[in-house]
Design a protein around this motif. Structure first.
Motif, mmCIF file in Angstrom:
data_model
loop_
_atom_site.group_PDB
_atom_site.id
_atom_site.type_symbol
_atom_site.label_atom_id
_atom_site.label_comp_id
_atom_site.label_asym_id
_atom_site.label_seq_id
_atom_site.Cartn_x
_atom_site.Cartn_y
_atom_site.Cartn_z
ATOM 1 N N TYR A 27 5.043 -43.229 -3.677
ATOM 2 C CA TYR A 27 4.671 -42.904 -2.300
ATOM 3 C C TYR A 27 5.659 -43.524 -1.306
ATOM 4 N N ASP A 30 9.012 -41.847 -1.413
ATOM 5 C CA ASP A 30 8.962 -40.559 -0.712
ATOM 6 C C ASP A 30 9.084 -40.778 0.792
ATOM 7 N N LYS A 87 15.953 -40.422 -4.135
ATOM 8 C CA LYS A 87 15.078 -39.960 -3.050
ATOM 9 C C LYS A 87 15.731 -40.198 -1.694
#
Length: 181
Positions: A27, A30, A87
């Protein structure tokens, strides 16, 4: 890139009841990807707006967005969450690719461009605020999360939303107005 297995990075650190550090790490990474894209977009918009009224309004917001990204990195470090560079790279590349969208003009900037940039920033800041809210709730279960710091970050995100929304509406009215004559 951190090459330690995720379990090793968090095994010796106490966590609150019910916190799944693997999922929290996903999480937060991200959000880091989104924060990277948001920082790039805000910086580019502030630079393009220069010394205009928009530039003077968005410049400080862009600086805060960069500070918020740094705060997220600090929080990830406090939690022992490794940065997933792919990411970060995806956020950076996604922002660059987002510039290639058709906007009604081929060789010069479109009036829609600034409006859409502001809209994307608004959505990004809204997502960031949701992340700060979640971390604030989790601070009750994990003492490594500083509730006062998260309250400050959330308040700043809400102020950023207001400022960006004011300019987004102003730009939309200008961009979509029917030309006179």
């Amino acid at each position: 890139m951190n090459t330690l297995p995720h379990a090793t990075a968090t095994q010796s650190r106490p966590t609150g009841p019910g916190l799944d550090m693997r999922l929290l790490g996903i999480y937060l990474n991200d959000h880091l990807g989104g924060a990277t894209a948001g920082t790039e977009r805000a910086t580019r918009l502030a630079r393009a707006a220069g010394e205009s009224a928009l530039g003077r309004a968005i410049g400080p917001v862009a600086a805060e967005i960069a500070q918020d990204r740094a705060a997220l990195l600090d929080i990830m470090g406090d939690l022992g969450v490794p940065v997933r560079r792919y990411k970060v790279c995806a956020g950076w590349a996604g922002e660059k690719l987002g510039r290639l969208k058709p906007n009604g003009h081929l060789l010069r900037p479109s009036p829609l461009g600034i409006m859409l940039d502001l809209e994307a920033l608004r959505l990004g800041v809204e997502g960031k605020a949701a992340g700060w809210q979640l971390l604030r709730r989790l601070s009750a279960a994990d003492e490594r999360l500083d509730p006062a710091r998260l309250d400050t970050l959330l308040e700043r995100a809400l102020r950023q939303q207001e400022r960006i929304e004011q300019w987004r509406v102003r730009q939309a009215e200008e961009a979509l107005a029917t030309p006179v004559g």
